[in-house]
Design an enzyme around this catalytic site. Structure first.
Site, PDB file in Angstrom:
ATOM      1  N   ASP A 130     -15.933   9.415   8.406  1.00  0.00           N
ATOM      2  CA  ASP A 130     -14.834   8.501   8.126  1.00  0.00           C
ATOM      3  C   ASP A 130     -13.537   9.207   8.459  1.00  0.00           C
ATOM      4  O   ASP A 130     -13.478  10.447   8.474  1.00  0.00           O
ATOM      5  CB  ASP A 130     -14.850   8.066   6.657  1.00  0.00           C
ATOM      6  CG  ASP A 130     -14.090   6.765   6.430  1.00  0.00           C
ATOM      7  OD1 ASP A 130     -14.733   5.697   6.446  1.00  0.00           O
ATOM      8  OD2 ASP A 130     -12.859   6.802   6.260  1.00  0.00           O
ATOM      9  N   ARG A 181       0.804  -1.211   0.000  1.00  0.00           N
ATOM     10  CA  ARG A 181       0.000   0.000   0.000  1.00  0.00           C
ATOM     11  C   ARG A 181       0.844   1.272   0.000  1.00  0.00           C
ATOM     12  O   ARG A 181       0.424   2.299  -0.523  1.00  0.00           O
ATOM     13  CB  ARG A 181      -0.939   0.000   1.216  1.00  0.00           C
ATOM     14  CG  ARG A 181      -2.032  -1.053   1.126  1.00  0.00           C
ATOM     15  CD  ARG A 181      -3.038  -0.878   2.233  1.00  0.00           C
ATOM     16  NE  ARG A 181      -4.118  -1.845   2.130  1.00  0.00           N
ATOM     17  CZ  ARG A 181      -5.171  -1.871   2.937  1.00  0.00           C
ATOM     18  NH1 ARG A 181      -5.274  -0.966   3.896  1.00  0.00           N
ATOM     19  NH2 ARG A 181      -6.118  -2.769   2.790  1.00  0.00           N
TER      20      ARG A 181
END
Length: 291
Positions: A162, A52
């Site tokens: 979020d 990632r």
């Protein structure tokens, strides 16, 4: 000490393959992730973290994860790179009408019960905690808008939060690939979605009347949070599984504090409240009501 990304031009076309992340660097990063966002990265996640972060290394011009870590932990790195790092680390897996039984129960049981109790005296408040790219809060808005059409005077608001700024930006645009909306019932697709005029792009957008019903905000569960008035319904599904048990119990306690008596908490089917002392009664699998 690296103070910032090296200033260099584009690559020569050779594949970008930084050396593997050392256990020391992984431990430093995983500890930081836990402190910042509460997510526990076990050693088994090291390869995932490497993959990632590889794009960030390439973008910034670093040759190793050690260099990236040194930059991240500088004052400049905290200002310029921290949000990018958090966006990379956090998982954003979601879909419309995911775990569909929850929305059936909401429409058939929770909303009628709330309506009979409160009528038109106030607006219903729903929180989508860990909303990712917006599929869950928009699903909620569609279900509630459908209920409102059949129940005059019913008013509601959906708060969607979020930790990922990137996910929230995507959610606010409300634009998705056609294949991502196939799980939305056809009647809802006809009423609540707009197709792109350029049909070859195969994109759809959530209709303005639904987008305007959802408020998006960034929220880190590790920071103090509270609401002016308690929520009637909280959806926090497939988010808590990334935290360790003590953090899970602490967060569920905070959710209960944010929920009015009689309000509902929906969690993911892979999550459990077993062994936790919470003021909740099970109503259905992974659905609880505050007592």
């Amino acid at each position: 000490m690296i103070q910032g990304p090296p200033e260099r031009g584009g690559g020569d076309g050779a594949p970008f393959r930084p050396k593997s992340m050392t256990p020391k660097v992984f431990e430093r990063m995983s500890r930081y992730v836990y402190e910042q966002v509460g997510i526990k990265l076990t050693p088994a996640k090291r390869i995932m973290l490497e993959a990632r972060l590889q794009k960030r290394l390439r973008t910034l011009g670093f040759d190793s994860y050690e260099q990236y870590a040194e930059y991240l932990f500088t004052a400049r790195g905290q200002q310029e790179e921290l949000q990018q790092f958090i966006d990379v680390v956090t998982t954003n897996t979601t879909e419309f009408f995911r775990e569909g039984r929850h929305f059936e129960l909401l429409a058939q049981k929770v909303l009628p019960r709330w309506r009979s109790q409160f009528g038109t005296s106030r607006a219903m408040q729903i929180w989508s905690a860990g909303c990712s790219f917006g599929m869950e809060p928009y699903t909620l808005a569609m279900v509630l808008a459908d209920f409102a059409e059949r129940n005059s005077g019913f008013v509601f608001s959906v708060l969607a939060t979020d930790i990922s700024a990137r996910a929230l930006q995507h959610a606010q645009r409300g634009i998705y690939d056609e294949e991502r909306v196939e799980s939305i019932p056809e009647s809802f697709r006809k009423r609540f979605l707009l197709r792109s005029r350029e049909r070859a792009r195969k994109l759809v957008r959530i209709a303005p009347e639904i987008r305007h019903l959802v408020t998006f905000q960034r929220l880190n569960f590790m920071e103090d949070f509270s609401f002016r008035t308690p929520m009637d319904v909280i959806f926090c599904r497939n988010v808590i599984i990334y935290f360790d048990k003590p953090t899970q119990e602490r967060l569920f306690s905070r959710f209960c504090e944010s929920l009015r008596p009689g309000g509902y908490l929906f969690i993911g089917h892979s999550e459990s409240l077993t062994g936790m002392s919470l003021p909740l009664e099970a109503q259905a699998p992974t659905v609880y009501r505050k007592v």
